[in-house]
Design a protein around this motif. Structure first.
Motif, PDB file in Angstrom:
ATOM      1  N   ASP A   1      25.158   3.265  85.249  1.00  0.00           N
ATOM      2  CA  ASP A   1      24.811   2.035  85.946  1.00  0.00           C
ATOM      3  C   ASP A   1      23.564   1.383  85.394  1.00  0.00           C
ATOM      4  O   ASP A   1      22.442   1.798  85.621  1.00  0.00           O
ATOM      5  CB  ASP A   1      24.669   2.224  87.453  1.00  0.00           C
ATOM      6  CG  ASP A   1      24.957   0.903  88.169  1.00  0.00           C
ATOM      7  OD1 ASP A   1      24.572  -0.141  87.638  1.00  0.00           O
ATOM      8  OD2 ASP A   1      25.607   0.936  89.228  1.00  0.00           O
ATOM      9  N   ASP A  10      34.515  -0.292  84.849  1.00  0.00           N
ATOM     10  CA  ASP A  10      34.140   0.240  86.153  1.00  0.00           C
ATOM     11  C   ASP A  10      33.524   1.622  86.017  1.00  0.00           C
ATOM     12  O   ASP A  10      32.426   1.876  86.505  1.00  0.00           O
ATOM     13  CB  ASP A  10      35.374   0.316  87.054  1.00  0.00           C
ATOM     14  CG  ASP A  10      35.079   0.979  88.376  1.00  0.00           C
ATOM     15  OD1 ASP A  10      34.216   0.441  89.111  1.00  0.00           O
ATOM     16  OD2 ASP A  10      35.658   2.038  88.656  1.00  0.00           O
ATOM     17  N   ALA A  11      34.215   2.507  85.294  1.00  0.00           N
ATOM     18  CA  ALA A  11      33.736   3.885  85.166  1.00  0.00           C
ATOM     19  C   ALA A  11      32.364   3.925  84.501  1.00  0.00           C
ATOM     20  O   ALA A  11      31.480   4.653  84.946  1.00  0.00           O
ATOM     21  CB  ALA A  11      34.742   4.713  84.378  1.00  0.00           C
ATOM     22  N   SER A  12      32.173   3.110  83.464  1.00  0.00           N
ATOM     23  CA  SER A  12      30.873   3.168  82.783  1.00  0.00           C
ATOM     24  C   SER A  12      29.797   2.496  83.620  1.00  0.00           C
ATOM     25  O   SER A  12      28.643   2.907  83.603  1.00  0.00           O
ATOM     26  CB  SER A  12      30.958   2.524  81.392  1.00  0.00           C
ATOM     27  OG  SER A  12      31.377   1.195  81.483  1.00  0.00           O
ATOM     28  N   ALA A  13      30.183   1.492  84.411  1.00  0.00           N
ATOM     29  CA  ALA A  13      29.209   0.855  85.295  1.00  0.00           C
ATOM     30  C   ALA A  13      28.702   1.893  86.296  1.00  0.00           C
ATOM     31  O   ALA A  13      27.509   1.992  86.558  1.00  0.00           O
ATOM     32  CB  ALA A  13      29.844  -0.318  86.015  1.00  0.00           C
ATOM     33  N   ARG A  14      29.614   2.707  86.803  1.00  0.00           N
ATOM     34  CA  ARG A  14      29.218   3.724  87.778  1.00  0.00           C
ATOM     35  C   ARG A  14      28.404   4.816  87.115  1.00  0.00           C
ATOM     36  O   ARG A  14      27.423   5.312  87.656  1.00  0.00           O
ATOM     37  CB  ARG A  14      30.461   4.343  88.431  1.00  0.00           C
ATOM     38  CG  ARG A  14      31.211   3.357  89.283  1.00  0.00           C
ATOM     39  CD  ARG A  14      32.533   3.925  89.796  1.00  0.00           C
ATOM     40  NE  ARG A  14      33.357   2.863  90.375  1.00  0.00           N
ATOM     41  CZ  ARG A  14      33.140   2.378  91.608  1.00  0.00           C
ATOM     42  NH1 ARG A  14      32.158   2.859  92.339  1.00  0.00           N
ATOM     43  NH2 ARG A  14      33.903   1.413  92.067  1.00  0.00           N
ATOM     44  N   LEU A  15      28.830   5.192  85.903  1.00  0.00           N
ATOM     45  CA  LEU A  15      28.209   6.331  85.222  1.00  0.00           C
ATOM     46  C   LEU A  15      26.819   6.003  84.687  1.00  0.00           C
ATOM     47  O   LEU A  15      25.845   6.696  84.952  1.00  0.00           O
ATOM     48  CB  LEU A  15      29.114   6.794  84.081  1.00  0.00           C
ATOM     49  CG  LEU A  15      28.689   8.040  83.321  1.00  0.00           C
ATOM     50  CD1 LEU A  15      28.555   9.225  84.263  1.00  0.00           C
ATOM     51  CD2 LEU A  15      29.722   8.368  82.244  1.00  0.00           C
TER      52      LEU A  15
END
Lengths: 224, 224
Positions: free
Chosen positions: A207, A200-205
């Motif tokens: 993206d 999740d965090a890397s998807a947001r970061l």
């Protein structure tokens, strides 16, 4: 019940059950005839615990034997059982004695006193932590110590939740087993959650390609 | 440098280094004569990474090979590398199909949507989480789901700290390697911290015999 029924209920093959009995992980059934034994609820419960520590906790049979021994000790102080279970989660004991190791040990000692943790550098977990930090700094990731307290906050939060859960277990039998389950299976749970949070965090970061990108897509879709 | 020097610098025996080269974990040195190769900083760095994943991360050589392959892929999307590294931390793939498993899967699906995590139930980590929860409920610890969100909060906090650390790495080379290091070694770090926090929390809760009680005293004092 017969061993066959025990096997059906737990999904553990009869030869495996016999192996656990030979290894002392599981008490032998009560002999009802020279070549027949009866097993009860306690056996079923213990068998499920063994499988959970083995399959989910990723522990070795010998390690599980140690934990169960502590669990079955006549007057088994909770701390002791918790300790045995926790130690089994420790990393390979490859102690190195270089500058990084010394520095890491003092960082861990500092962390323990800074957090006011009622433990000691001699604790195996503290040794594992130093070893990890030393390995990181050997890799040029010494700056990772910056996140040490974020990790400590998270660890304290999880430990509080675990103990609160254990407290709610009334019977001591349950409580102590709950500690073992919580220590070993809780570890697997936190590990899985951390990996999910990473996705999740890397998807947001970064993206890149939307949800579920990369992380285990192969495995997820069965090619691994 | 010669292989002997590489061995001295990293503490990895020469035969082991040769084994890693044969297994494709470490690129072979540059031949300077028919039976002599020269190794550089890159080899030393890679060797330290291999040892860290092996000794601290507890990964198997084959698993490390997968991670390094992803790390060395020409255009390796960060998500992909992170995914491969994370999947290697997954539990044994013993999928069961009983009521507990089904219930656990829906609990995890609920958690993912509740937390708004940009991932999917098909993620291997989600499968590991379901497997763990199912094992817990089979052991009569289904109530452990009460602590799920405390774990999720902690996991998010750690993931944020990890990614913030990765962000600070300038060179992409560093960044991607930082992700691997953070994923695998960070896991060992969090595991050790959680165990330390347990000692502290249980010392406060059950205050029995003061600091460092039980947990790993034996191991700590070397009898294990």
């Amino acid at each position: 019940m017969r061993i066959g029924e025990l096997s059906r209920r737990t999904g553990v093959p009869v030869p495996t059950i016999k192996y656990y009995v030979r290894e002392g992980l599981l008490p032998s059934g009560e002999l009802t005839s020279p070549n027949q034994a009866a097993y009860g609820e306690a056996h079923e419960r213990r068998l499920r615990l063994i499988r959970a520590l083995l399959d989910v906790g990723g522990m070795k049979v010998a390690e599980i034997a140690d934990v169960l021994e502590a669990l079955d000790a006549p007057e088994r102080p909770l701390h002791k059982v918790l300790g045995v279970a926790a130690d089994r989660l420790g990393g390979a004991d490859v102690e190195q004695d270089d500058a990084e190791s010394a520095a890491a040990r003092s960082v861990v000692a500092g962390l323990i006193s800074r957090r006011g943790w009622r433990t000691h550098e001699s604790n195996p977990a503290a040794a594992d932590l130093s070893r990890t930090l030393a390995a990181m700094s050997r890799l040029g990731h010494g700056a990772f110590v910056e996140v040490l307290d974020a990790y400590a906050d998270a660890a304290e939060q999880v430990a509080r939740a675990d103990l609160a859960y254990v407290e709610r277990r009334v019977a001591v039998e349950d409580m102590v087993e709950g500690v073992v389950v919580g220590t070993v299976l809780g570890e697997a749970m936190l590990s899985a959650m951390r990996r999910l949070a990473h996705v999740d965090a890397s998807a947001r970061l970064f993206d890149a390609e939307g949800p579920e990108t990369g992380t285990g897509t192969e495995k997820g879709t069965g090619t691994d």
